[in-house]
Motif scaffolding. Structure first.
Motif, PDB file in Angstrom:
ATOM      1  N   GLY A   1      23.731   7.230  -7.016  1.00 17.55           N
ATOM      2  CA  GLY A   1      23.138   8.528  -6.767  1.00 17.55           C
ATOM      3  C   GLY A   1      21.669   8.552  -7.111  1.00 17.55           C
ATOM      4  N   MET A   2      21.061   9.728  -6.979  1.00 19.12           N
ATOM      5  CA  MET A   2      19.644   9.867  -7.293  1.00 19.12           C
ATOM      6  C   MET A   2      19.356  11.279  -7.773  1.00 19.12           C
TER       7      MET A   2
ATOM      8  N   ARG B   1      18.733  17.704  -7.262  1.00 14.47           N
ATOM      9  CA  ARG B   1      17.317  18.092  -7.188  1.00 14.47           C
ATOM     10  C   ARG B   1      16.999  19.076  -8.299  1.00 14.47           C
TER      11      ARG B   1
ATOM     12  N   HIS C   1      23.223  13.523  -4.793  1.00 15.42           N
ATOM     13  CA  HIS C   1      21.778  13.719  -4.901  1.00 15.42           C
ATOM     14  C   HIS C   1      21.532  15.054  -5.597  1.00 15.42           C
TER      15      HIS C   1
ATOM     16  N   SER D   1      16.050  13.842  -7.660  1.00 10.69           N
ATOM     17  CA  SER D   1      14.693  14.107  -7.185  1.00 10.69           C
ATOM     18  C   SER D   1      14.054  15.162  -8.065  1.00 10.69           C
TER      19      SER D   1
ATOM     20  N   ARG E   1      16.739   6.674  -9.943  1.00  9.19           N
ATOM     21  CA  ARG E   1      17.916   6.050  -9.368  1.00  9.19           C
ATOM     22  C   ARG E   1      18.982   5.976 -10.457  1.00  9.19           C
TER      23      ARG E   1
END
Length: 439
Positions: free
Chosen positions: A229-230, A18, A16, A232, A224
């Motif tokens: 994973g991602m 950010r 993830h 943000s 996505r």
């Protein structure tokens, strides 16, 4: 400055990331946008499995707001001129941050015709260029060949365009990548290092974005990724070229018209020990068909480019034949060059050849919080990169568009949306049933 030498942040499965801003697409436009945002104090994550490997890899890098003028494309001219004017400062800033050259050359361009019809076509086009205040100077063939002795002695016309220059897109991509991951950046004039919460080095996410993430209020909150994973982010900028409509989670049924326009391009070099063939960019019109030759600092010459809308993703044999034949008609010495690379890539085209750049709106016409698009640059991605980067960055920062309002109106990503039709009344009841708009 090869792209492979640039460090990156590897992604493990289901990681993830950010950042303040996520940028989808690491072509010249996406990287320039990410770098401009980072210069303005925003943390950035750039998502692309192979940075710089798409249309930017094949681009010749002509910065040609004058010789690229075409009939019935007047709204595009101010964008091209504004971005061309920004190029020297843009290049200087990238080179300072990256610590190396990006292959910018301020040499002029010569535009040549082969037969009498080509001469008339160039003369007609010059009238249009002059009406828009652009500098185009006819040259006697003897004068042109004194400037570039390799030109054919059988040309019918030559025009000199002093304001059309070039940059090496591969070196520019490498420079932008290096600038993005540099530990420190010079603060641009008029901004502050405290503009955003985290102006650190960018994250380069070598993965494919599969769709948008949405918050409960409908705002886009990131991406996505194909590996699970991602990312943000408070803002997401979509700059994936022809891949835009493959993304899941675009608002409503919005799918802006976007078509792949394939182009074949060649790279050649002189034999060992031979002098460079050309100093200036040479564009030709050969029995009505365009061809160009772009010399690089290392003596190589880029020859391009076909424009075809077919199902062939690879290199067209007929396209290669035509490029070599027509280039040789303008510069006969092409026959003595070594062919070192043939490549084809798809460029993202829109119905009017003007890019989509702006806030994305939802089905009701309101901007979707956190979502911008910047794609559809067709032949002009390298030229328009400085302007595209600045406009997108100012939209992210919420700046007053001011004089840029006209540019943003021209690039409105919803200009081809079909309007909502007035609901028809039921003849039995008199009530109107709302219709959904289709796009």
């Amino acid at each position: 400055m090869p792209v492979t030498s640039v460090p990156s942040v590897p992604m493990s499965a289901a990681q993830h990331v950010r950042a303040d801003v996520a940028v989808v697409g690491a072509g010249v436009v996406g990287l320039a946008t990410a770098w401009e945002l980072r210069r303005r104090g925003r943390s950035v994550a750039v998502v692309d499995p192979e940075p710089g490997a798409g249309a930017s890899r094949a681009a010749a890098g002509m910065l040609a707001p004058v010789s690229e003028v075409q009939y019935q494309q007047e709204p595009l001219y101010p964008l091209m001129l504004a971005s061309a004017g920004a190029y020297p400062a843009f290049v200087a800033a990238v080179e300072e941050a990256a610590g190396g050259s990006v292959g910018y050359r301020a040499t002029e361009t010569l535009v040549c015709g082969v037969d009498a019809a080509d001469r008339q076509a160039l003369a007609d086009l010059r009238e249009l260029q002059l009406r828009h205040g652009l500098a185009v100077e006819p040259l006697p063939l003897r004068t042109a060949r004194a400037l570039e002795p390799a030109l054919s002695p059988r040309l019918s016309a030559v025009h000199r365009i002093p304001d059309d220059h070039q940059v090496d897109p591969r070196r520019l991509v490498a420079g932008l990548l290096a600038a993005l991951v540099a530990p420190e950046l010079p603060t641009p004039s008029g901004s502050s290092a405290t503009d955003g919460p985290d102006g650190g080095p960018a994250r380069l996410v070598h993965d494919r974005a599969t769709g948008l993430r949405h918050g409960p209020d409908g705002a886009v909150t990131g991406l996505r990724l194909a590996d699970g994973g991602m990312v943000s982010a408070a803002e997401t900028v979509l700059a994936p070229g022809t891949g835009l409509t493959d993304l899941e989670g675009l608002p409503g049924s919005w799918r802006p018209p976007l078509r792949p326009v394939h182009g074949d391009i060649l790279r050649t070099r002189p034999p060992a020990g031979a002098p460079a063939l050309l100093e200036r960019t040479v564009r030709g019109l050969v029995h009505g068909v365009p061809v160009y030759l772009v010399p690089r600092d290392d003596g190589t010459v880029v020859i391009g480019a076909t424009s075809r809308e077919d199902d062939l993703d690879g290199i067209s044999a007929g396209g290669v034949l035509r490029l070599l034949r027509d280039a040789q008609a303008v510069v006969p010495g092409v026959a003595d060059l070594e062919l070192v690379e043939a490549m084809a890539r798809a460029r993202p085209g829109t119905p009017d050849d003007i890019p989509y750049l702006g806030r994305v709106r939802g089905p009701e016409g309101d901007p979707v919080p956190g979502l911008l698009v910047s794609t559809g640059y067709f032949r002009h991605g390298v030229l328009l990169a400085p302007l595209a980067a600045r406009l997108a960055a100012e939209l992210v920062l919420g700046a007053d568009p001011g004089a840029d309002a006209e540019h943003l109106a021209t690039t409105d990503p919803h200009r081809f949306d079909r309007p909502v039709e007035a609901p028809a009344a039921d003849p039995a009841t008199g009530f109107r049933t709302p219709n959904r708009s289709t796009r």
